[in-house]
Scaffold this active site. Sequence first.
Site, PDB file in Angstrom:
ATOM      1  N   SER A   1     -45.008  14.870 -43.560  1.00 32.59           N
ATOM      2  CA  SER A   1     -43.962  15.252 -44.816  1.00 32.59           C
ATOM      3  C   SER A   1     -44.909  14.874 -46.241  1.00 32.59           C
ATOM      4  CB  SER A   1     -42.874  14.698 -44.772  1.00 32.59           C
ATOM      5  OG  SER A   1     -42.081  14.714 -46.060  1.00 32.59           O
TER       6      SER A   1
ATOM      7  N   TYR B   1     -37.890   6.464 -44.377  1.00 32.03           N
ATOM      8  CA  TYR B   1     -38.582   7.890 -43.948  1.00 32.03           C
ATOM      9  C   TYR B   1     -40.076   7.739 -44.684  1.00 32.03           C
ATOM     10  CZ  TYR B   1     -38.858  13.081 -43.741  1.00 32.03           C
ATOM     11  OH  TYR B   1     -39.161  14.241 -43.352  1.00 32.03           O
TER      12      TYR B   1
HETATM   13  P1  NAD Z   1     -33.655  18.899 -37.679  1.00 32.66           P
HETATM   14  O1  NAD Z   1     -32.672  17.847 -37.732  1.00 32.66           O
HETATM   15  O2  NAD Z   1     -33.438  20.512 -37.855  1.00 32.66           O
HETATM   16  O3  NAD Z   1     -34.402  18.881 -36.033  1.00 32.66           O
HETATM   17  C1  NAD Z   1     -34.698  17.497 -35.756  1.00 32.66           C
HETATM   18  C2  NAD Z   1     -34.823  17.559 -34.255  1.00 32.66           C
HETATM   19  O4  NAD Z   1     -35.080  16.156 -33.844  1.00 32.66           O
HETATM   20  C3  NAD Z   1     -33.613  18.049 -33.463  1.00 32.66           C
HETATM   21  O5  NAD Z   1     -34.155  18.829 -32.379  1.00 32.66           O
HETATM   22  C4  NAD Z   1     -33.214  16.754 -33.038  1.00 32.66           C
HETATM   23  O6  NAD Z   1     -32.194  16.903 -31.927  1.00 32.66           O
HETATM   24  C5  NAD Z   1     -34.287  16.004 -32.697  1.00 32.66           C
HETATM   25  N1  NAD Z   1     -34.045  14.392 -32.483  1.00 32.66           N
HETATM   26  C6  NAD Z   1     -33.360  13.682 -33.394  1.00 32.66           C
HETATM   27  N2  NAD Z   1     -33.250  12.490 -32.926  1.00 32.66           N
HETATM   28  C7  NAD Z   1     -33.876  12.465 -31.607  1.00 32.66           C
HETATM   29  C8  NAD Z   1     -34.146  11.649 -30.848  1.00 32.66           C
HETATM   30  N3  NAD Z   1     -33.687  10.305 -30.807  1.00 32.66           N
HETATM   31  N4  NAD Z   1     -34.646  12.009 -29.396  1.00 32.66           N
HETATM   32  C9  NAD Z   1     -34.914  13.331 -29.454  1.00 32.66           C
HETATM   33  N5  NAD Z   1     -34.799  14.221 -30.334  1.00 32.66           N
HETATM   34  C10 NAD Z   1     -34.388  13.839 -31.524  1.00 32.66           C
HETATM   35  O7  NAD Z   1     -34.893  18.417 -38.727  1.00 32.66           O
HETATM   36  P2  NAD Z   1     -36.115  19.317 -39.290  1.00 32.66           P
HETATM   37  O8  NAD Z   1     -35.993  19.420 -40.666  1.00 32.66           O
HETATM   38  O9  NAD Z   1     -36.388  20.502 -38.594  1.00 32.66           O
HETATM   39  O10 NAD Z   1     -37.549  18.125 -39.142  1.00 32.66           O
HETATM   40  C11 NAD Z   1     -38.270  18.229 -38.080  1.00 32.66           C
HETATM   41  C12 NAD Z   1     -39.451  17.458 -38.618  1.00 32.66           C
HETATM   42  O11 NAD Z   1     -40.042  17.824 -39.978  1.00 32.66           O
HETATM   43  C13 NAD Z   1     -38.986  15.853 -38.850  1.00 32.66           C
HETATM   44  O12 NAD Z   1     -40.094  15.038 -38.532  1.00 32.66           O
HETATM   45  C14 NAD Z   1     -38.952  15.874 -40.331  1.00 32.66           C
HETATM   46  O13 NAD Z   1     -39.069  14.567 -40.989  1.00 32.66           O
HETATM   47  C15 NAD Z   1     -40.021  16.767 -40.888  1.00 32.66           C
HETATM   48  N6  NAD Z   1     -39.861  17.334 -42.138  1.00 32.66           N
HETATM   49  C16 NAD Z   1     -38.871  18.045 -42.635  1.00 32.66           C
HETATM   50  C17 NAD Z   1     -38.861  18.742 -43.827  1.00 32.66           C
HETATM   51  C18 NAD Z   1     -37.613  19.495 -44.264  1.00 32.66           C
HETATM   52  O14 NAD Z   1     -37.535  19.870 -45.336  1.00 32.66           O
HETATM   53  N7  NAD Z   1     -36.659  19.967 -43.352  1.00 32.66           N
HETATM   54  C19 NAD Z   1     -39.897  18.421 -44.599  1.00 32.66           C
HETATM   55  C20 NAD Z   1     -40.818  17.714 -44.303  1.00 32.66           C
HETATM   56  C21 NAD Z   1     -40.981  17.087 -43.019  1.00 32.66           C
END
Ligand code: NAD
Length: 265
Positions: A147, A160
Amino acid sequence: MPAPYNLDGQVAVVTGSTSGIGQAMAEALARQGVNVVLNGFGDPAQIETDRRRIEAETGVKVLYHGADMTRPGEITDLIDTAWRELGRLDILVNNAGIQHVAPVDEFPPEKWDAIIAINLTSAFHATRAALPVMKAAGRGRIVNLASAHGLVASPFKSAYVAAKHGIVGFTKSCALEVARQGITVNAICPGYVKTPLVEAQIADQAKARGIAVDRVVEDVILAAQPNKSFIEYEQLAGLLLYLVSDMGAGTTGAALTVDGGWTAA
Ligand code: NAD
């Protein structure tokens, strides 16, 4: 038009791919002919519908494994299943992640533990299980979804930010270890992508800061992002496909931003 990335027939595991970025990355790989193993939580019927849809749209094999990223044995089984069922393992995308927003002195310890386990330690367990297969093949690609918070901080996100800085360090260390073995390890550092995870944060941020929900998007979330636009899935997929292809062979140990200029400030 032939696929430009030459990934046809490869096998990828994408953790946390039942939603948001992970699902989009799994679909982007499948569209390039990569057989994928989906993972994550959610409604079983919806997951099965998505699995079948991706298979039908792309013609690749799509498996689902429900490993809980807080459980090392289940993570190992996820990697073993990919290798056992699909015969190889070329690409690992460590993407699963959760968020919790609160002042550090009010941060629930169980939330801290869960964030460190899912956002950081799960990548260790998956990488530990995947590397012997990749070393034996003399080639592999590991991409960790970090991130902008792997590079800079924001208040109220101590766990985080700690986990994401940790995954950037883990990426570098692993990359150095396997640099001579045809394996690259990189981190993608997105700015804000409008996924379910971000939607949930909007409400939490409003509570933590005591401001209205509609002000959070403009004044808090995209305040950090100079281009004032949410990052699109396609922008992340473009970098992922570059990194996992032969074109990406010279890029390793990098933390690459897709953040609309956030970390340039
Ligand atoms: P999201 O909530 O849409 O998806 C998260 C996924 O992780 C889901 O499939 C969920 O079921 C899975 N998950 C959560 N806990 C779990 C567990 N214990 N075991 C197995 N699976 C599990 O989130 P997102 O926004 O798509 O984020 C995905 C990644 O990208 C994360 O690592 C997040 O930190 C990173 N990220 C997101 C953003 C953003 O703006 N959305 C920005 C930077 C980084």
